[in-house]
Scaffold this active site. Structure first.
Site, PDB file in Angstrom:
ATOM      1  N   SER A 139     -10.710   8.845  12.369  1.00  0.00           N
ATOM      2  CA  SER A 139      -9.566   8.292  13.097  1.00  0.00           C
ATOM      3  C   SER A 139      -9.186   6.984  12.405  1.00  0.00           C
ATOM      4  O   SER A 139      -9.097   6.940  11.164  1.00  0.00           O
ATOM      5  CB  SER A 139      -9.923   8.107  14.576  1.00  0.00           C
ATOM      6  N   TYR A 153       1.765   7.165  13.094  1.00  0.00           N
ATOM      7  CA  TYR A 153       0.345   7.280  12.739  1.00  0.00           C
ATOM      8  C   TYR A 153      -0.586   7.041  13.933  1.00  0.00           C
ATOM      9  O   TYR A 153      -1.515   7.821  14.174  1.00  0.00           O
ATOM     10  CB  TYR A 153       0.067   6.257  11.636  1.00  0.00           C
ATOM     11  N   LYS A 157      -3.805   9.374  15.503  1.00  0.00           N
ATOM     12  CA  LYS A 157      -5.212   8.945  15.482  1.00  0.00           C
ATOM     13  C   LYS A 157      -5.768   8.794  16.902  1.00  0.00           C
ATOM     14  O   LYS A 157      -6.956   8.973  17.137  1.00  0.00           O
ATOM     15  CB  LYS A 157      -5.352   7.647  14.678  1.00  0.00           C
TER      16      LYS A 157
HETATM   17  N1  LIG Z   1      -7.445   3.389   3.962  1.00  0.00           N
HETATM   18  C1  LIG Z   1      -7.438   2.849   5.157  1.00  0.00           C
HETATM   19  O1  LIG Z   1      -7.207   1.631   5.318  1.00  0.00           O
HETATM   20  C2  LIG Z   1      -7.757   3.690   6.371  1.00  0.00           C
HETATM   21  C3  LIG Z   1      -8.037   3.028   7.572  1.00  0.00           C
HETATM   22  C4  LIG Z   1      -8.308   3.776   8.708  1.00  0.00           C
HETATM   23  C5  LIG Z   1      -8.321   5.163   8.639  1.00  0.00           C
HETATM   24  N2  LIG Z   1      -8.049   5.799   7.453  1.00  0.00           N
HETATM   25  C6  LIG Z   1      -8.066   7.251   7.444  1.00  0.00           C
HETATM   26  O2  LIG Z   1      -9.066   7.702   6.561  1.00  0.00           O
HETATM   27  C7  LIG Z   1      -8.707   8.962   6.013  1.00  0.00           C
HETATM   28  C8  LIG Z   1      -8.764   8.886   4.496  1.00  0.00           C
HETATM   29  O3  LIG Z   1      -7.795   7.941   4.070  1.00  0.00           O
HETATM   30  P1  LIG Z   1      -7.824   7.276   2.625  1.00  0.00           P
HETATM   31  O4  LIG Z   1      -7.379   5.886   2.791  1.00  0.00           O
HETATM   32  O5  LIG Z   1      -9.104   7.596   1.958  1.00  0.00           O
HETATM   33  O6  LIG Z   1      -6.582   8.074   1.974  1.00  0.00           O
HETATM   34  P2  LIG Z   1      -6.330   8.714   0.535  1.00  0.00           P
HETATM   35  O7  LIG Z   1      -7.079   7.995  -0.505  1.00  0.00           O
HETATM   36  O8  LIG Z   1      -4.844   8.827   0.418  1.00  0.00           O
HETATM   37  O9  LIG Z   1      -6.934  10.179   0.726  1.00  0.00           O
HETATM   38  C9  LIG Z   1      -6.315  11.083   1.580  1.00  0.00           C
HETATM   39  C10 LIG Z   1      -6.851  12.471   1.260  1.00  0.00           C
HETATM   40  O10 LIG Z   1      -6.246  13.404   2.152  1.00  0.00           O
HETATM   41  C11 LIG Z   1      -5.700  14.493   1.397  1.00  0.00           C
HETATM   42  N3  LIG Z   1      -4.558  15.034   2.125  1.00  0.00           N
HETATM   43  C12 LIG Z   1      -3.468  14.393   2.592  1.00  0.00           C
HETATM   44  N4  LIG Z   1      -2.619  15.244   3.166  1.00  0.00           N
HETATM   45  C13 LIG Z   1      -3.183  16.480   3.069  1.00  0.00           C
HETATM   46  C14 LIG Z   1      -2.794  17.783   3.455  1.00  0.00           C
HETATM   47  N5  LIG Z   1      -1.620  18.013   4.075  1.00  0.00           N
HETATM   48  N6  LIG Z   1      -3.621  18.837   3.187  1.00  0.00           N
HETATM   49  C15 LIG Z   1      -4.800  18.620   2.561  1.00  0.00           C
HETATM   50  N7  LIG Z   1      -5.232  17.408   2.165  1.00  0.00           N
HETATM   51  C16 LIG Z   1      -4.424  16.352   2.412  1.00  0.00           C
HETATM   52  C17 LIG Z   1      -5.306  13.825   0.069  1.00  0.00           C
HETATM   53  O11 LIG Z   1      -5.186  14.774  -0.993  1.00  0.00           O
HETATM   54  P3  LIG Z   1      -3.732  15.377  -1.413  1.00  0.00           P
HETATM   55  O12 LIG Z   1      -2.731  14.254  -1.278  1.00  0.00           O
HETATM   56  O13 LIG Z   1      -3.909  15.882  -2.785  1.00  0.00           O
HETATM   57  O14 LIG Z   1      -3.497  16.480  -0.425  1.00  0.00           O
HETATM   58  C18 LIG Z   1      -6.510  12.921  -0.150  1.00  0.00           C
HETATM   59  O15 LIG Z   1      -7.594  13.652  -0.668  1.00  0.00           O
HETATM   60  C19 LIG Z   1      -7.299   9.275   6.533  1.00  0.00           C
HETATM   61  O16 LIG Z   1      -7.391  10.135   7.635  1.00  0.00           O
HETATM   62  C20 LIG Z   1      -6.797   7.906   6.952  1.00  0.00           C
HETATM   63  O17 LIG Z   1      -5.808   7.987   7.943  1.00  0.00           O
HETATM   64  C21 LIG Z   1      -7.771   5.084   6.319  1.00  0.00           C
END
Ligand SMILES: NC(=O)c1ccc[n+]([C@@H]2O[C@H](COP(=O)([O-])OP(=O)(O)OC[C@H]3O[C@@H](n4cnc5c(N)ncnc54)[C@H](OP(=O)(O)O)[C@@H]3O)[C@@H](O)[C@H]2O)c1
Length: 269
Positions: A139, A153, A157
């Site tokens: 989340s 978003y 979440k």
């Molecule tokens: N970074 C932050 O600050 C943060 C904070 C709180 C929560 N989160 C959460 O943590 C999780 C990971 O985020 P991250 O920051 O690591 O993001 P990221 O580096 O952009 O990674 C996102 C991953 O999700 C995949 N993805 C996105 N849409 C998809 C789809 N429709 N089907 C299949 N795969 C999909 C992407 O691959 P493709 O684009 O190739 O599909 C990528 O592997 C997310 O749920 C995000 O909301 C992140």
């Protein structure tokens, strides 16, 4: 917990938090399958994860917002690597902006991947999981409080929080653990992309938030899974938010409104 030979599927395992978690678990001996849309990104992640592992990594290209593709992705992983021990759903997107300016399609896409993409995988994975199985849904702090500029978003979440909270008790008697993860701001490609469309008000509201590395969040996720934690809230801010969000939200709203007023050049009443 012994990760040797455990089959772990990580959606969004080709980038950011998902990839860091995949690397960490692979280095502990788990057999890792990763899912994402972009095949080049998956191939690059495979090389990086295999460098930390003795086991080959399975990559599956699928758009998890599409139910048939999500079901096929899980079925493929199970057919090729056998029964599933752990499912980690990290695939997600975020498009910050002003509610009035964002098209409805952004809200639909965000819910489709962040919530339904998780749900489809979970539904497909559960029947293949036995006692001792574990599910971790990623989340966000924005799933605990509604965040300015995150109207597509935050609800997606929040929905994961509702799913995890209602599912936890149902799966406990079956010996399957549910974990919900509330990462703080984490240095990943997603956050970098978010910063390009984040309203100035949101930038100011989150300016003092501590920035985590994807590896740090991955450590917290793995530690949480190992001790069977329901909530993983890395760092002090997320810990306070996860335990006290309802109590402190009036104060937070007052603080956020003040920042918004300052950015807009007037102090809100
Ligand atoms: N970074 C932050 O600050 C943060 C904070 C709180 C929560 N989160 C959460 O943590 C999780 C990971 O985020 P991250 O920051 O690591 O993001 P990221 O580096 O952009 O990674 C996102 C991953 O999700 C995949 N993805 C996105 N849409 C998809 C789809 N429709 N089907 C299949 N795969 C999909 C992407 O691959 P493709 O684009 O190739 O599909 C990528 O592997 C997310 O749920 C995000 O909301 C992140």
């Amino acid at each position: 917990m012994d990760w040797q030979q455990r089959h772990v599927i990580i959606t969004g395992g080709s980038s950011g938090i998902g990839k860091a978690t995949a690397k960490l678990l692979a280095s502990r001996g788990a057999r890792v399958s990763i899912v994402g849309r972009d095949l080049a990104k998956l191939a690059q992640a495979q090389v990086e994860i295999e460098a930390a592992s003795r086991e080959p990594v399975l990559t599956i290209g699928a758009d998890l917002a599409d139910r048939a593709q999500a079901e096929r992705a899980i079925q493929t992983a199970v057919a090729e690597r056998g029964g599933l021990d752990v499912l980690i759903t990290s695939a997600g997107i975020a498009h910050p902006g002003y509610f009035r300016e964002l098209p409805v399609e952004v809200f639909e896409q965000t819910m489709a991947i962040n919530y339904f993409g998780t749900l489809y995988c979970l539904k497909a994975a559960l029947p293949t999981m036995g006692r001792g199985g574990k599910i971790a849904m990623i989340s966000s702090g924005a799933g605990l409080i509604g965040l300015y500029g995150y109207t597509p978003y935050s609800p997606s979440k929040f929905a994961l929080r509702g799913l995890a909270e209602s599912l936890r008790g149902e799966l406990k008697p079956e010996g399957i653990g549910v974990t919900i993860v509330y990462p703080p701001d984490t240095d990943t490609p997603q956050l970098e992309a978010e910063n390009r469309t984040k309203p100035e008000e949101t930038k100011r509201i989150t300016a003092t938030a501590e920035m985590w590395s994807a590896e740090g969040v991955a450590q917290a996720i793995v530690k949480g899974l190992e001790r069977g934690a329901f909530i993983v809230a890395p760092g002090q801010e997320m810990t306070v938010l996860s335990r006290m969000h309802s109590l402190i939200s009036p104060g937070l709203n007052w603080y956020f409104d003040r920042i918004v007023g300052q950015v807009r050049g007037s102090v809100n009443p």
